[in-house]
Write a protein that holds these residues in place. Structure first.
Motif, mmCIF file in Angstrom:
data_model
loop_
_atom_site.group_PDB
_atom_site.id
_atom_site.type_symbol
_atom_site.label_atom_id
_atom_site.label_comp_id
_atom_site.label_asym_id
_atom_site.label_seq_id
_atom_site.Cartn_x
_atom_site.Cartn_y
_atom_site.Cartn_z
ATOM 1 N N SER A 198 0.931 -1.500 -0.109
ATOM 2 C CA SER A 198 -0.435 0.308 0.178
ATOM 3 C C SER A 198 0.561 1.414 0.336
ATOM 4 O O SER A 198 0.611 2.216 -0.789
ATOM 5 C CB SER A 198 -0.726 0.289 0.586
ATOM 6 O OG SER A 198 -0.297 0.339 2.023
ATOM 7 N N ILE A 199 1.899 1.290 0.224
ATOM 8 C CA ILE A 199 3.050 2.197 0.688
ATOM 9 C C ILE A 199 4.041 1.856 0.307
ATOM 10 O O ILE A 199 4.471 0.856 0.444
ATOM 11 C CB ILE A 199 3.365 2.736 2.260
ATOM 12 C CG1 ILE A 199 1.933 3.856 2.380
ATOM 13 C CG2 ILE A 199 3.939 4.597 1.356
ATOM 14 C CD1 ILE A 199 1.946 4.101 4.307
ATOM 15 N N TYR A 200 5.030 2.593 -0.711
ATOM 16 C CA TYR A 200 6.287 2.571 -1.622
ATOM 17 C C TYR A 200 6.818 3.757 -1.242
ATOM 18 O O TYR A 200 6.862 4.467 -1.898
ATOM 19 C CB TYR A 200 5.854 2.209 -3.281
ATOM 20 C CG TYR A 200 7.230 0.353 -2.941
ATOM 21 C CD1 TYR A 200 8.049 -0.371 -2.946
ATOM 22 C CD2 TYR A 200 8.060 1.604 -3.576
ATOM 23 C CE1 TYR A 200 8.501 -1.109 -3.889
ATOM 24 C CE2 TYR A 200 9.337 1.051 -4.082
ATOM 25 C CZ TYR A 200 9.756 -0.315 -3.838
ATOM 26 O OH TYR A 200 10.824 -0.684 -4.796
ATOM 27 N N ILE A 201 8.417 3.063 -0.915
ATOM 28 C CA ILE A 201 9.519 3.801 -1.344
ATOM 29 C C ILE A 201 10.673 3.445 -1.849
ATOM 30 O O ILE A 201 11.015 2.548 -1.903
ATOM 31 C CB ILE A 201 9.544 3.827 0.908
ATOM 32 C CG1 ILE A 201 8.673 4.751 0.942
ATOM 33 C CG2 ILE A 201 10.981 5.365 0.386
ATOM 34 C CD1 ILE A 201 8.225 6.135 1.388
ATOM 35 N N LEU A 202 11.000 4.469 -2.217
ATOM 36 C CA LEU A 202 11.658 4.112 -2.786
ATOM 37 C C LEU A 202 13.596 3.865 -2.753
ATOM 38 O O LEU A 202 13.504 4.802 -1.422
ATOM 39 C CB LEU A 202 12.326 5.141 -4.122
ATOM 40 C CG LEU A 202 11.131 5.917 -5.491
ATOM 41 C CD1 LEU A 202 11.777 6.457 -6.210
ATOM 42 C CD2 LEU A 202 11.278 4.401 -6.418
ATOM 43 N N ILE A 220 9.544 0.624 -14.338
ATOM 44 C CA ILE A 220 10.625 1.014 -14.004
ATOM 45 C C ILE A 220 9.223 2.775 -14.073
ATOM 46 O O ILE A 220 8.726 3.336 -13.610
ATOM 47 C CB ILE A 220 11.181 2.180 -16.073
ATOM 48 C CG1 ILE A 220 11.419 0.436 -15.758
ATOM 49 C CG2 ILE A 220 11.913 2.356 -15.610
ATOM 50 C CD1 ILE A 220 13.215 0.557 -15.172
ATOM 51 N N GLU A 221 8.337 2.533 -14.663
ATOM 52 C CA GLU A 221 6.557 3.488 -14.640
ATOM 53 C C GLU A 221 6.503 3.607 -13.337
ATOM 54 O O GLU A 221 6.191 4.905 -13.073
ATOM 55 C CB GLU A 221 6.138 3.025 -16.234
ATOM 56 C CG GLU A 221 6.456 3.419 -17.595
ATOM 57 C CD GLU A 221 5.757 2.630 -18.611
ATOM 58 O OE1 GLU A 221 3.899 2.552 -17.962
ATOM 59 O OE2 GLU A 221 5.622 2.499 -19.241
ATOM 60 N N TYR A 222 6.601 2.720 -12.629
ATOM 61 C CA TYR A 222 5.965 2.084 -11.534
ATOM 62 C C TYR A 222 6.745 2.755 -10.802
ATOM 63 O O TYR A 222 5.896 3.283 -9.764
ATOM 64 C CB TYR A 222 5.336 0.903 -11.244
ATOM 65 C CG TYR A 222 5.262 0.579 -9.745
ATOM 66 C CD1 TYR A 222 4.387 1.043 -9.721
ATOM 67 C CD2 TYR A 222 6.228 -0.006 -8.624
ATOM 68 C CE1 TYR A 222 3.105 0.078 -7.725
ATOM 69 C CE2 TYR A 222 5.847 -0.084 -7.436
ATOM 70 C CZ TYR A 222 4.705 0.404 -7.384
ATOM 71 O OH TYR A 222 4.748 -0.080 -5.549
ATOM 72 N N PHE A 223 8.320 2.422 -10.382
ATOM 73 C CA PHE A 223 9.063 3.827 -9.688
ATOM 74 C C PHE A 223 8.946 5.101 -10.212
ATOM 75 O O PHE A 223 9.268 6.011 -9.087
ATOM 76 C CB PHE A 223 10.732 2.729 -9.962
ATOM 77 C CG PHE A 223 10.750 1.347 -9.465
ATOM 78 C CD1 PHE A 223 9.861 1.110 -8.090
ATOM 79 C CD2 PHE A 223 11.181 0.406 -10.238
ATOM 80 C CE1 PHE A 223 10.269 -0.027 -8.172
ATOM 81 C CE2 PHE A 223 11.024 -1.087 -9.355
ATOM 82 C CZ PHE A 223 10.410 -1.492 -8.428
ATOM 83 N N SER A 224 9.037 5.210 -11.161
ATOM 84 C CA SER A 224 8.925 6.783 -11.078
ATOM 85 C C SER A 224 7.825 7.718 -10.588
ATOM 86 O O SER A 224 8.043 8.852 -10.649
ATOM 87 C CB SER A 224 8.655 6.791 -13.109
ATOM 88 O OG SER A 224 7.215 6.742 -13.177
ATOM 89 N N THR A 225 6.770 6.849 -9.517
ATOM 90 C CA THR A 225 6.218 7.659 -9.372
ATOM 91 C C THR A 225 5.610 7.550 -7.536
ATOM 92 O O THR A 225 4.991 8.431 -6.956
ATOM 93 C CB THR A 225 4.768 6.714 -9.720
ATOM 94 O OG1 THR A 225 4.619 5.185 -9.317
ATOM 95 C CG2 THR A 225 3.776 6.682 -11.640
ATOM 96 N N LYS A 226 7.340 7.423 -7.322
ATOM 97 C CA LYS A 226 7.165 6.762 -6.392
ATOM 98 C C LYS A 226 7.691 8.052 -5.489
ATOM 99 O O LYS A 226 9.178 8.401 -6.370
ATOM 100 C CB LYS A 226 7.536 5.736 -5.803
ATOM 101 C CG LYS A 226 6.870 3.850 -5.691
ATOM 102 C CD LYS A 226 5.540 4.455 -5.790
ATOM 103 C CE LYS A 226 3.992 3.455 -6.292
ATOM 104 N NZ LYS A 226 2.640 4.004 -5.670
#
Length: 237
Positions: A57-61, A95-101
């Motif tokens: 639910s919450i993701y940090i890079l 890559i797209e997913y991480f770019s939103t975090k």
């Protein structure tokens, strides 16, 4: 408050992640927070990223996502060999997913960060009591979950500065706390078991989970990733 699992440093180790996921189900976990570094080192970046998207639910890079995005770098042969392999094998979806975090998240009086709450994204480690004391004195939140070191440990601010908490079960009181759930996919405390934390009300429990380490190591070798990453799994270093 829901029963929350806090995971970090999966590092594309699907064998460890699946074992942790099974343990979460047994423990009745209702929500998952992830402190980053899902990719690199292991042979299953896409599968681990898919699990994260479906369950977290919450993701940090973490710093390995930042490197994947071209926002950080290190001078380390093995890290960069793994990074190049990951770039060649990971789906663009992730890559797209991480770019939103983001590199930090605040939730009420709780902060989530991968490395250091005072300089998120800097790759600065909290490894000593002195490191922890500086962070505890300056951070605004009462509780901060962090990863990056791959070592499950806690610190709390007391009359002696940063007091180290090593018990697997401990309570969060009104003092400031720094808590590291350890690494799911590449533990470095000399114990080759997956590590994560369960957070419920004001209690944190560190869980150590057995998994098929030899198969995870074999997958690294079969993928032509650096064999040192397989050897580290076997020793938990």
């Amino acid at each position: 408050m829901a029963k929350i699992a806090v995971v970090s440093d999966i590092h594309a180790n699907l064998h460890a992640l699946n074992a942790v996921a099974r343990d979460m189900n047994l423990m009745g976990v209702e929500e998952v927070w992830c402190l980053g570094d899902t990719v690199n080192y292991g042979a299953f970046p896409n599968e681990c990223c898919r699990w994260v998207r479906e369950n977290v639910s919450i993701y940090i890079l973490g710093n390995h996502e930042l490197m994947l995005l071209g926002l950080a770098s290190v001078e380390n042969r093995y890290v960069n060999e793994c990074l190049n392999w990951t770039k060649e094998n990971i789906d663009a979806t992730w890559i797209e997913y991480f770019s939103t975090k983001s590199v930090i998240y605040h939730h009420k009086d709780i902060t989530l960060v991968h490395d250091n709450p005072l300089s998120p994204g800097s790759m600065k480690y909290i490894l000593t009591r002195e490191d922890a004391e500086i962070a505890l004195l300056k951070m605004n939140s009462r509780l901060c979950f962090f990863g990056h070191t791959h070592i499950p440990i806690g610190y709390r601010l007391s009359t002696v500065g940063a007091e180290i908490i090593r018990t697997p079960n401990y309570s969060i009181d009104l003092r400031k706390h720094l808590l590291n759930p350890g690494s799911v996919g590449q533990p470095r405390d000399g114990i080759p078991l997956a590590s994560y934390a369960i957070f419920e009300e004001n209690t944190v429990t560190i869980r150590r989970v057995k998994y098929d380490i030899k198969s995870a190591a074999r997958a690294i070798i079969d993928a032509n990733l650096p064999s040192v990453m397989a050897a580290r799994l076997l020793k938990g270093v």
